[in-house]
Design a protein around this motif. Structure first.
Motif, PDB file in Angstrom:
ATOM      1  N   VAL A 172       0.882  -1.079  -0.139  1.00 16.38           N
ATOM      2  CA  VAL A 172      -0.177   0.234  -0.028  1.00 16.38           C
ATOM      3  C   VAL A 172       0.919   1.226  -0.150  1.00 16.38           C
ATOM      4  O   VAL A 172       1.998   1.309   0.569  1.00 16.38           O
ATOM      5  N   SER A 173       0.421   2.432  -0.473  1.00 16.53           N
ATOM      6  CA  SER A 173       1.025   3.645  -0.517  1.00 16.53           C
ATOM      7  C   SER A 173       0.664   4.440   0.595  1.00 16.53           C
ATOM      8  O   SER A 173      -0.194   3.905   1.585  1.00 16.53           O
ATOM      9  N   LEU A 174       1.281   5.562   0.732  1.00 14.15           N
ATOM     10  CA  LEU A 174       1.177   6.409   2.009  1.00 14.15           C
ATOM     11  C   LEU A 174      -0.352   7.196   1.734  1.00 14.15           C
ATOM     12  O   LEU A 174      -0.777   7.737   2.896  1.00 14.15           O
ATOM     13  N   VAL A 175      -0.839   7.114   0.703  1.00 13.07           N
ATOM     14  CA  VAL A 175      -2.031   8.013   0.390  1.00 13.07           C
ATOM     15  C   VAL A 175      -3.281   7.750   1.187  1.00 13.07           C
ATOM     16  O   VAL A 175      -3.867   8.529   1.933  1.00 13.07           O
ATOM     17  N   PRO A 176      -3.804   6.421   1.619  1.00 15.87           N
ATOM     18  CA  PRO A 176      -4.740   6.336   2.293  1.00 15.87           C
ATOM     19  C   PRO A 176      -4.612   6.648   3.736  1.00 15.87           C
ATOM     20  O   PRO A 176      -5.611   7.350   4.194  1.00 15.87           O
ATOM     21  N   HIS A 177      -3.469   6.904   4.617  1.00 15.55           N
ATOM     22  CA  HIS A 177      -3.408   7.415   5.579  1.00 15.55           C
ATOM     23  C   HIS A 177      -3.556   8.919   5.648  1.00 15.55           C
ATOM     24  O   HIS A 177      -4.140   9.717   6.284  1.00 15.55           O
ATOM     25  N   GLU A 178      -2.942   9.639   4.674  1.00 18.82           N
ATOM     26  CA  GLU A 178      -3.079  11.034   4.364  1.00 18.82           C
ATOM     27  C   GLU A 178      -4.601  11.446   4.047  1.00 18.82           C
ATOM     28  O   GLU A 178      -4.848  12.551   4.762  1.00 18.82           O
ATOM     29  N   MET A 179      -5.231  10.725   3.385  1.00 17.64           N
ATOM     30  CA  MET A 179      -6.707  10.817   3.208  1.00 17.64           C
ATOM     31  C   MET A 179      -7.529  10.838   4.527  1.00 17.64           C
ATOM     32  O   MET A 179      -8.387  11.655   4.535  1.00 17.64           O
ATOM     33  N   LEU A 180      -7.231   9.788   5.258  1.00 12.63           N
ATOM     34  CA  LEU A 180      -7.952   9.540   6.426  1.00 12.63           C
ATOM     35  C   LEU A 180      -7.792  10.880   7.468  1.00 12.63           C
ATOM     36  O   LEU A 180      -8.704  11.356   8.146  1.00 12.63           O
TER      37      LEU A 180
END
Length: 406
Positions: free
Chosen positions: A319-327
């Motif tokens: 997984v990329s870092l993007v989902p945590h940033e979105m959350l």
């Protein structure tokens, strides 16, 4: 011969007419450029690893380097071997978050570039200084590396010079993805896979990789959990949500660009009043209306997330870092359902969908129609407040100290 030529000309003219009617001049241009590129492309591409380094790496007779133990109270010296960085590289961003944490806790970090493409290392060193804030020594793998307590490969091409190096130091492998998946079944995929047989101690981004490397290659492996920079990504008041975001990386096959576009085409037909914000790369014309942002800095990206109900982030490998940033911004990530994503994300507010256009679009549709979205968004943002990059740095620090003292 004349008849055959006439037949081929007629065939091509009919094809051009079909393409023109179906796709217009852009379709003609795209096909012409593709044919031209194939004609001028060299038959053998530049390799990401020097053949001489592969030949020198005899896995049946590994070099046993001296491994000076890190003494209590003395700084740990670490040589990081990496490909030259570009500003905004996700992989380098994670590496330097860890390096900068270690530097602030007494480590002596050195960076060595491995560059088969023979780029301008003075430029790349300036990128390290100005973009990633690295103040330590910078050298080239072609020079003799200094002895250290640890020598770290950071991608599969760099594993070969680390394996071949004759300097002192325990060998480590900072693994952020399963890189054989970056290539079709080929020499490159085999060479990448072989690096997991070099006897290095792996430090992995998330548990999926450590479990995979232990089970399939017998590696010693310790994971660290992804952090989230909540000083940059946060839920803010004053924004009206009316869109969805899509992290688009057509040049990175593991990010499933074509699948994402098909899902968004279905979604756009169902929700024509919802803005579709695309960032990551400049894409150009798509079969639906978009708000295109291209490459954006973290502050601008946080604004985009705060304007969106949901974000589509596909990861076909780690997984990329993007989902945590979105959350963190209260934007709910929609992710393809896969073991590697569930293990690493481990967050109840992530929405998983089967990797089909219809299933992904349906999950996005459900989120923009969610009547209690505001409370959902607040809870999602609160769920990542405790995940910091200092925690990740502390975990890597613990691994280095434990392993280099044995």
């Amino acid at each position: 011969m004349i008849n055959r030529a006439a037949s081929q000309i007629g065939r091509r003219l009919r094809q051009v007419r079909r393409v023109w009617l179906a796709e217009g001049p852009e379709g003609i241009s795209r096909r012409a450029r593709t044919v031209l590129a194939e004609q001028i492309r060299p038959k053998t591409a530049l390799s990401p690893v020097l053949p001489a380094d592969v030949i020198a790496a005899d896995l049946t007779r590994p070099f046993q380097p001296p491994m000076p133990s890190a003494k209590q109270g003395e700084p740990i010296a670490v040589n990081w071997v990496m490909l030259p960085p570009s500003p905004g590289s996700g992989g380098h961003t994670t590496i330097f978050r860890i390096i900068n944490y270690l530097q602030s806790h007494g480590y002596r970090n050195r960076v060595y570039f491995y560059d088969p493409y023979l780029g301008d290392h003075q430029y790349y060193e300036s990128v390290l200084r100005t973009y990633y804030g690295f103040a330590g020594p910078v050298g080239n793998v072609g020079e003799t590396m200094a002895d250290g307590n640890a020598v770290v490969a950071t991608s599969w091409p760099t594993a070969y010079p680390v394996f071949n190096a004759r300097c002192a130091g325990k060998r480590f492998y900072f693994v952020q993805d399963f890189e054989p998946y970056f290539h079709p079944v080929s020499t490159a995929s085999i060479l990448a896979e072989n690096t997991y047989r070099m006897g290095f101690h792996a430090i992995t981004a998330g548990r999926w990789l450590s479990e995979k490397l232990r089970a399939e290659f017998g590696m010693d492996a310790d994971p660290f959990d992804f952090g989230c920079d909540t000083s940059r990504y946060e839920r803010r008041s004053g924004f009206e949500r009316g869109g969805i975001a899509y992290y688009a990386r057509p040049g990175a096959a593991r990010r499933g660009f074509e699948l994402g576009v098909m899902a968004l085409e279905i979604f756009a037909r169902r929700q024509p009043d919802i803005d579709i914000h695309i960032y990551g790369d400049k894409i150009g014309t798509l079969p639906f209306k978009t708000v295109e942002h291209g490459v954006v800095n973290p502050d601008r990206l946080n604004e985009i997330y705060n304007k969106c109900f949901a974000g589509l982030s596909l990861s076909l490998t780690n997984v990329s870092l993007v989902p945590h940033e979105m959350l963190a911004a209260g934007c709910i990530p929609v992710v393809n359902d896969a073991e590697h994503n569930r293990i690493v994300l481990d967050n109840p507010f992530v929405r998983y969908a089967q990797p089909t256009p219809e299933a992904l679009a349906a999950e996005l549709d459900a989120l923009v129609s969610e009547p209690a979205f505001d409370s959902l968004s607040r809870a999602a943002a609160a769920s990542v407040n405790s995940a910091t990059w200092d925690d990740a740095g502390a975990r890597v620090d613990e691994v280095f100290r434990r392993v280099t003292r044995t």
